[in-house]
Each structure stands twice: as structure tokens, then as C-alpha cells.
Design an enzyme around this catalytic site. Structure first.
Site, short mmCIF file in Angstrom:
data_model
loop_
_atom_site.label_atom_id
_atom_site.label_comp_id
_atom_site.label_asym_id
_atom_site.label_seq_id
_atom_site.Cartn_x
_atom_site.Cartn_y
_atom_site.Cartn_z
N CYS A 33 0.95 -1.07 -0.03
CA CYS A 33 -0.18 -0.04 0.07
C CYS A 33 0.77 1.36 0.10
CB CYS A 33 -0.85 -0.12 1.29
SG CYS A 33 0.18 0.32 2.84
N HIS A 95 3.24 2.07 11.92
CA HIS A 95 2.16 1.93 12.45
C HIS A 95 1.90 3.01 13.60
CE1 HIS A 95 3.90 -2.00 11.52
NE2 HIS A 95 2.66 -2.11 10.93
N CYS A 117 2.20 6.16 8.83
CA CYS A 117 1.26 6.24 7.68
C CYS A 117 0.30 7.32 8.05
CB CYS A 117 0.36 4.98 7.34
SG CYS A 117 -0.46 5.34 6.08
N GLU A 147 -0.28 -0.29 16.60
CA GLU A 147 -1.05 0.81 16.16
C GLU A 147 -2.11 1.10 17.20
OE1 GLU A 147 -3.05 0.80 12.36
OE2 GLU A 147 -4.83 2.11 13.13
N THR A 185 -6.34 0.54 11.56
CA THR A 185 -6.90 0.74 10.23
C THR A 185 -6.97 -0.32 9.31
OG1 THR A 185 -4.23 1.09 9.87
CG2 THR A 185 -5.77 3.12 9.96
N SER A 243 1.11 -9.43 10.71
CA SER A 243 0.20 -8.72 9.69
C SER A 243 -1.14 -8.60 9.97
CB SER A 243 0.89 -8.62 8.24
OG SER A 243 0.10 -8.04 7.69
N SER A 244 -1.37 -7.79 10.75
CA SER A 244 -3.02 -7.65 10.93
C SER A 244 -3.82 -7.80 9.80
CB SER A 244 -3.31 -6.35 11.87
OG SER A 244 -4.87 -6.29 11.79
N ASN A 245 -3.55 -6.80 8.72
CA ASN A 245 -4.50 -6.98 7.53
C ASN A 245 -4.23 -8.22 6.50
OD1 ASN A 245 -2.98 -6.42 4.56
ND2 ASN A 245 -1.64 -5.45 6.28
N SER A 288 1.94 -5.42 3.50
CA SER A 288 3.42 -5.13 3.67
C SER A 288 4.30 -5.90 2.85
CB SER A 288 3.61 -5.28 5.25
OG SER A 288 2.94 -6.40 5.61
#
Ligand code: SF4
Length: 330
Positions: A33, A95, A117, A147, A185, A243-245, A288
Site C-alpha cells: 500500500c 504503525h 502512515c 498501532e 486501520t 500482519s493484521s491486514n 506489507s
């Protein structure tokens, strides 16, 4: 259905009968991203202009390969600012950090580059504003995630963590008429909607954030994985376990039609047994994840007969962020 592009890769070495009509659906958008791209470039440029060592507080982005590659170039990753020698250069990760971390860096005379970010900074500002208006803030997010720790640090007296719908009943606020919610996020869009609905059930006056906190990249990658998961028996998500996403992409894939979904850091982590009886594999990657790791997965799949790749573009993406301004001073 999104726009589809086909390509054929290397020759399969697996037996013919098993591998006929095997194909890959490759999600787009996937991978980097704008916030990750900016943070990784910030460390690379700092190394280039300043020379090693460059200290980085926490993993710059949550990806094993990215961290390893930057370490090889001279980045030193630390958990806390106190570990850094006085006067050194330190980069804060994508984060975000709590204000106390900036104070600590000042005390140690560190030179800082803040790679937070901009979309995380936006959530920090929302927290500061709601706190200034004396709202209790319900922050939907995962306990212990960097984060969440950073955002909470902006207004620790006002913020209550809500880690999913199961936490809604446990929340205690001073005034149920004066409550707002914010979120991490990188959450699941669907689960967050469910959590907010439950919170609104308890607090009908609940205020929404001024704009979406779940970022465009998280939302778009979830939209894209839903589309391929509907047509695939197996979905492979390239990404790291912290990695959360990326972890959310595995969950979303399972919720939207894939019989199985797995997270892998590298192609070697694919267990060939996952491919038994599978005709269509979906592939995507977290925000990421560098594209070279996806290429490795596609090569590995091609060896097992999945040599036809259809890229399915669900959403067009073109976001870019300017580099951290401190880089100009180096
Ligand atoms: S996932 Fe979203 S919030 Fe996180 S770095 Fe990328 S764009 Fe920013």
C-alpha cells in the site's frame, strides 16, 4: 466480476491427469500500500543518505522479508527508543507511535524520521479531537497491536479498547450520551460493522469518526480477496503472522467461499498436500508484502500444474504519499 488478465507460466512437472485445468486467480489490488511503500523507502533513503546504522523502532512494516532485507543493509531494529545510543538516527514505523515516544526521542537527542502512515496519523488526530471535546472513545482494534498502542497513547484517559464484538458488553463509559468510536486501520470491514452495530445498540448516541478509519488498502484487498475466494477451493495469502491486514485476508477468504485459506511468508511454506484435489487456487498478499514473494508463490504453484494465471482486478488503486519531510534534511 472485476477485469481479468490471463498469463501462462512455466511447465508443470506434476502428472498430467491430476493437473489438467488447474488455474490461479490472482487478486488485484494486493501487496504494498502507499503507507508501506513510503515507510520502506524512508528507511532505504535514510541508509543511503546517512549511512548505517539507521535505527528503526519496531518492525518498519509487519513483514519478515522486508525486515530481514533492511537488516542486511544496515538497519537495526529495536523495541524501545531507550535501546538507541544518544544522538543516533531513528525511524518510527508505519504503525505510528504515542506522543511519549517522541518525548523520549527528544530526551535522548535522537534525530527522528517519522514513517507513520498518514492514514494512521489521521486516526491519531481524530482521537485528540474527540478527547479535547471530552468524549469517551471506543477504539475498535486488536489488543497489543502497535498501532492501537500508539493511538491509545494520544488520549489514554479517554480511550477504551474494544477488541471485537465480544468486548461490547464489557465497555464502561462515564457518560453514555458522550461516546465516539474509532478503529485500527487494518481490521475486517464486516466484523467492524458488526462491532459498531452492537456498540450503537448499547450507546444510541454513539458518534462516528469523521471518515473511515479502516484504510483504503485494507478495504480494497478484502474486496479483491472476496471475489477470488468465491471461485477458489484454496486461497493462499502471502504475509507474516503479525500482519493484521494479512491475517484478516485469510479470514475473509474463508468467510467468502474458500474451503481453506493459509498465510505463508515464503513459497517454501506451501504444503503440497493443500493442493490435493484443488483446481482453482486464489492468491493474494497483504499490504506489507513485496511482489517478489508473490512471484515465488506463483512459480511454486506452476510446478504443481497451476501454470495458468488469471489476474482479477476488483478495484483500481492509485494512492501515493509524499515521503516523510525529515528526509529532506539528511
Ligand atoms: S495498511 Fe493502510 S494504514 Fe497501514 S500503512 Fe498501508 S495505507 Fe497506511
Amino acid at each position: 466480476m472485476g477485469h481479468m488478465t490471463s498469463m501462462t507460466r512455466g511447465v508443470s512437472s506434476a502428472p498430467q491427469t491430476e493437473t489438467q485445468n488447474r488455474r490461479v486467480l490472482l487478486a488485484k489490488p494486493r501487496g504494498y500500500c502507499a503507507g508501506v511503500d513510503r515507510a520502506v523507502q524512508a528507511v532505504e533513503l535514510a541508509l543511503e543518505k546517512h549511512g548505517a546504522p539507521v535505527y528503526v523502532r519496531k518492525q518498519i512494516v509487519h513483514n519478515v522479508h522486508v525486515v530481514k532485507t533492511l537488516e542486511e543493509r544496515g538497519a537495526i531494529f529495536v523495541d524501545e527508543t531507550e535501546e538507541v545510543p544518544e544522538g543516533s538516527l531513528i525511524v518510527f514505523s508505519a504503525h505510528g507511535v504515542a506522543p511519549v515516544v517522541h518525548d523520549e526521542a527528544k530526551r535522548l537527542s535522537l534525530r527522528t524520521i517519522d514513517a507513520t502512515c498518514p492514514l494512521v496519523t489521521k486516526v491519531h488526530k481524530e482521537a485528540v479531537r474527540f478527547a479535547a471535546d471530552d468524549y469517551d472513545i471506543l477504539l475498535i482494534g486488536h489488543e497489543g497491536h502497535e498501532e492501537v498502542i500508539g493511538t491509545t497513547g494520544e488520549a489514554p484517559e479517554h480511550i477504551h479498547l474494544v477488541d471485537g464484538p465480544g468486548d461490547v458488553d464489557k465497555v464502561n463509559v462515564r457518560d453514555p450520551e458522550k461516546v465516539a468510536w474509532l478503529s485500527q486501520t487494518t481490521l475486517s470491514v464486516d466484523e467492524t460493522i458488526a462491532t459498531v452495530d452492537a456498540l450503537r445498540g448499547r450507546f444510541p448516541k454513539l458518534l462516528d469518526p469523521p471518515s473511515d478509519d479502516i484504510c483504503y488498502a485494507t478495504q480494497n484487498r478484502q474486496t479483491a480477496v472476496k471475489e477470488i475466494a468465491e471461485q477458489a477451493q484454496l486461497v493462499i495469502v502471502v504475509g507474516s503472522t503479525n500482519s493484521s491486514n494479512s491475517v484478516r485476508l485469510v479470514e475473509v477468504a474463508k468467510d467468502h467461499g474458500a474451503d481453506a485459506a493459509y498465510l505463508v511468508d515464503y513459497a517454501e511454506h506451501i504444503d503440497p498436500a493443500w493442493l490435493d484435489g484443488v483446481r482453482t487456487v486464489g492468491v493474494t498478499s497483504g499490504a506489507s508484502v513485496p511482489e517478489e514473494l508473490v512471484k515465488g508463490v506463483l512459480d511454486r504453484l506452476a510446478e504443481h500444474g497451476f501454470d495458468h494465471v488469471d489476474e482479477v482486478e476488483s478495484v483500481k488503486e492509485s494512492m501515493r504519499f509524499a515521503l516523510p519531510h525529515e528526509l529532506r534534511r539528511l
